[in-house]
Motif scaffolding. Structure first.
Motif, PDB file in Angstrom:
ATOM      1  N   PHE A  52       0.793  -1.303  -0.167  1.00  0.00           N
ATOM      2  CA  PHE A  52      -0.078  -0.009  -0.080  1.00  0.00           C
ATOM      3  C   PHE A  52       0.908   1.248   0.005  1.00  0.00           C
ATOM      4  O   PHE A  52       0.673   2.208  -0.655  1.00  0.00           O
ATOM      5  CB  PHE A  52      -0.856   0.059   1.294  1.00  0.00           C
ATOM      6  N   THR A  53       1.965   1.208   0.838  1.00  0.00           N
ATOM      7  CA  THR A  53       2.845   2.406   0.805  1.00  0.00           C
ATOM      8  C   THR A  53       3.367   2.770  -0.592  1.00  0.00           C
ATOM      9  O   THR A  53       3.259   3.820  -1.017  1.00  0.00           O
ATOM     10  CB  THR A  53       4.085   2.138   1.846  1.00  0.00           C
ATOM     11  N   HIS A  54       4.058   1.635  -1.204  1.00  0.00           N
ATOM     12  CA  HIS A  54       4.354   1.840  -2.663  1.00  0.00           C
ATOM     13  C   HIS A  54       3.347   2.037  -3.726  1.00  0.00           C
ATOM     14  O   HIS A  54       3.586   3.022  -4.505  1.00  0.00           O
ATOM     15  CB  HIS A  54       5.259   0.789  -3.099  1.00  0.00           C
ATOM     16  N   ALA A  55       2.167   1.903  -3.412  1.00  0.00           N
ATOM     17  CA  ALA A  55       1.052   2.100  -4.220  1.00  0.00           C
ATOM     18  C   ALA A  55       0.706   3.636  -3.940  1.00  0.00           C
ATOM     19  O   ALA A  55       0.402   4.318  -5.176  1.00  0.00           O
ATOM     20  CB  ALA A  55      -0.399   1.321  -3.914  1.00  0.00           C
ATOM     21  N   VAL A  56       0.859   3.893  -2.937  1.00  0.00           N
ATOM     22  CA  VAL A  56       0.439   5.647  -2.703  1.00  0.00           C
ATOM     23  C   VAL A  56       1.722   6.390  -3.194  1.00  0.00           C
ATOM     24  O   VAL A  56       1.280   7.341  -3.904  1.00  0.00           O
ATOM     25  CB  VAL A  56       0.693   5.914  -1.281  1.00  0.00           C
ATOM     26  N   ILE A  57       2.798   5.857  -3.043  1.00  0.00           N
ATOM     27  CA  ILE A  57       4.079   6.552  -3.703  1.00  0.00           C
ATOM     28  C   ILE A  57       3.919   6.890  -5.337  1.00  0.00           C
ATOM     29  O   ILE A  57       4.070   7.479  -5.780  1.00  0.00           O
ATOM     30  CB  ILE A  57       5.045   6.036  -3.466  1.00  0.00           C
ATOM     31  N   LYS A  75      13.037   4.483  -3.310  1.00  0.00           N
ATOM     32  CA  LYS A  75      13.744   3.429  -2.393  1.00  0.00           C
ATOM     33  C   LYS A  75      13.462   3.825  -1.014  1.00  0.00           C
ATOM     34  O   LYS A  75      13.166   2.971  -0.174  1.00  0.00           O
ATOM     35  CB  LYS A  75      15.013   3.537  -2.798  1.00  0.00           C
ATOM     36  N   MET A  76      13.378   5.128  -0.677  1.00  0.00           N
ATOM     37  CA  MET A  76      12.985   5.706   0.764  1.00  0.00           C
ATOM     38  C   MET A  76      11.616   5.720   0.987  1.00  0.00           C
ATOM     39  O   MET A  76      11.132   6.152   2.071  1.00  0.00           O
ATOM     40  CB  MET A  76      13.871   6.988   1.043  1.00  0.00           C
ATOM     41  N   GLY A  77      10.793   5.922  -0.243  1.00  0.00           N
ATOM     42  CA  GLY A  77       9.359   6.021   0.254  1.00  0.00           C
ATOM     43  C   GLY A  77       9.106   7.621   0.653  1.00  0.00           C
ATOM     44  O   GLY A  77       8.375   8.150   1.611  1.00  0.00           O
ATOM     45  N   LEU A  78       9.995   8.372   0.082  1.00  0.00           N
ATOM     46  CA  LEU A  78       9.790   9.810   0.318  1.00  0.00           C
ATOM     47  C   LEU A  78       9.018  10.741  -0.643  1.00  0.00           C
ATOM     48  O   LEU A  78       9.506  10.545  -2.040  1.00  0.00           O
ATOM     49  CB  LEU A  78      11.141  10.428   0.775  1.00  0.00           C
ATOM     50  N   VAL A  79       8.321  11.908  -0.345  1.00  0.00           N
ATOM     51  CA  VAL A  79       7.539  12.594  -1.262  1.00  0.00           C
ATOM     52  C   VAL A  79       8.210  14.094  -1.004  1.00  0.00           C
ATOM     53  O   VAL A  79       8.178  14.663   0.235  1.00  0.00           O
ATOM     54  CB  VAL A  79       6.013  12.709  -1.226  1.00  0.00           C
ATOM     55  N   TYR A  80       8.889  14.515  -2.239  1.00  0.00           N
ATOM     56  CA  TYR A  80       9.506  15.875  -1.741  1.00  0.00           C
ATOM     57  C   TYR A  80       8.754  16.993  -2.554  1.00  0.00           C
ATOM     58  O   TYR A  80       8.698  16.973  -3.823  1.00  0.00           O
ATOM     59  CB  TYR A  80      10.951  15.822  -2.373  1.00  0.00           C
ATOM     60  N   ILE A  81       7.847  17.877  -1.764  1.00  0.00           N
ATOM     61  CA  ILE A  81       7.042  18.695  -2.284  1.00  0.00           C
ATOM     62  C   ILE A  81       7.893  20.092  -2.552  1.00  0.00           C
ATOM     63  O   ILE A  81       8.426  20.526  -1.769  1.00  0.00           O
ATOM     64  CB  ILE A  81       5.905  18.987  -1.363  1.00  0.00           C
ATOM     65  N   ILE A  82       8.009  20.349  -4.150  1.00  0.00           N
ATOM     66  CA  ILE A  82       8.739  21.515  -4.237  1.00  0.00           C
ATOM     67  C   ILE A  82       7.926  22.756  -4.427  1.00  0.00           C
ATOM     68  O   ILE A  82       6.614  22.860  -4.801  1.00  0.00           O
ATOM     69  CB  ILE A  82       9.085  21.367  -5.941  1.00  0.00           C
ATOM     70  N   ASN A  83       8.558  23.817  -3.753  1.00  0.00           N
ATOM     71  CA  ASN A  83       7.791  25.195  -3.788  1.00  0.00           C
ATOM     72  C   ASN A  83       9.208  26.249  -3.306  1.00  0.00           C
ATOM     73  O   ASN A  83       9.814  25.618  -2.711  1.00  0.00           O
ATOM     74  CB  ASN A  83       6.828  25.477  -2.589  1.00  0.00           C
ATOM     75  N   LEU A  94       7.472   6.647   6.615  1.00  0.00           N
ATOM     76  CA  LEU A  94       8.682   5.870   7.171  1.00  0.00           C
ATOM     77  C   LEU A  94       8.060   5.011   8.197  1.00  0.00           C
ATOM     78  O   LEU A  94       8.433   3.886   8.515  1.00  0.00           O
ATOM     79  CB  LEU A  94       9.828   6.729   7.619  1.00  0.00           C
ATOM     80  N   ILE A  95       6.875   5.546   8.931  1.00  0.00           N
ATOM     81  CA  ILE A  95       6.479   4.755  10.060  1.00  0.00           C
ATOM     82  C   ILE A  95       5.923   3.372   9.601  1.00  0.00           C
ATOM     83  O   ILE A  95       5.863   2.235  10.276  1.00  0.00           O
ATOM     84  CB  ILE A  95       5.641   5.366  10.860  1.00  0.00           C
ATOM     85  N   ALA A  96       5.463   3.256   8.366  1.00  0.00           N
ATOM     86  CA  ALA A  96       4.816   2.205   7.695  1.00  0.00           C
ATOM     87  C   ALA A  96       5.952   1.058   7.211  1.00  0.00           C
ATOM     88  O   ALA A  96       5.554   0.032   7.295  1.00  0.00           O
ATOM     89  CB  ALA A  96       4.069   2.521   6.408  1.00  0.00           C
TER      90      ALA A  96
END
Length: 208
Positions: A52-57, A75-83, A94-96
């Motif tokens: 589910f985590t990777h599905a969301v990513i 690979k790290m499951g991070l979303v970097y929001i650019i502004n 990461l908790i997941a």
């Protein structure tokens, strides 16, 4: 199923119902997606948590390919929001993956401290530039405490911008968008209507 999880699902569904009837599309999207993610994380086995985590990513990545509003670290499951004002890294995922909530919380505290350090450096730099202007410098020095709250302010404004973008995408274009006061009044109106409905239902049952 754990009673707490079941109670959380009921509260989450009612919250979605309230937000939908109040036509608060941004909060409906945020509460719905975040709640669904945490519920699936809570009730799933480790493999399904990973799935589910990777599905969301990957779902976010598809949206990002169209809008360009963020970049994904798969690979790290991070979303970097650019502004331009305050880039945000969403690492709560990461908790997941089994990371300790304490470790994740401490990492956020460390990042916050670094942002405060940057604010202090900027504050000192501006103070040096204001040396030729003693009155302005005296006034400016009394605002030192803002360096402690500026990261929190930037975090809150980033969410406000996100809510504004979602509202602009899901409502009819007008010169003036809904303000926080109007949205809050809509939410209270729905809650009052629910309370009135429950009260009337209870009175009818009592009358029988």
């Amino acid at each position: 199923m754990n009673v707490k999880i079941l109670l959380g699902i009921v509260i989450w569904l009612y919250g979605l119902s309230v937000l939908k009837r109040a036509r608060l599309s941004a909060f409906y999207f945020i509460v719905g997606s975040a709640g669904l993610f945490f519920i699936l994380t809570a009730i799933s086995r480790p493999y399904w948590v990973w799935f589910f985590t990777h599905a969301v990513i990957h779902g976010v990545a598809l949206f990002s390919d169209i809008t360009g509003w963020c970049s994904i670290m798969f690979k790290m499951g991070l979303v970097y929001i650019i502004n331009s004002g305050n880039p945000v890294i969403m690492s709560i995922v990461l908790i997941a993956f089994g990371y300790s909530t304490v470790v994740v919380g401490l990492s956020y505290l460390l990042i916050y401290s670094l942002y405060v350090m940057v604010g202090v450096i900027n504050f000192i730099s501006v103070g040096i530039l204001l040396k030729p202007y003693p009155e302005e410098r005296h006034f400016y020095k009394h605002l030192w405490w803002l360096t402690l709250t500026l990261p929190l302010y930037m975090f809150l404004t980033a969410w406000i911008r996100l809510i504004g973008v979602i509202n602009a995408m899901t409502t009819q274009a007008t010169w003036k968008m809904r303000g926080f006061t109007e949205e809050w009044q809509r939410l209270l109106a729905v809650l009052r209507d629910d309370r009135r409905t429950i009260h009337n239902h209870y009175r009818r049952r009592k009358g029988k």
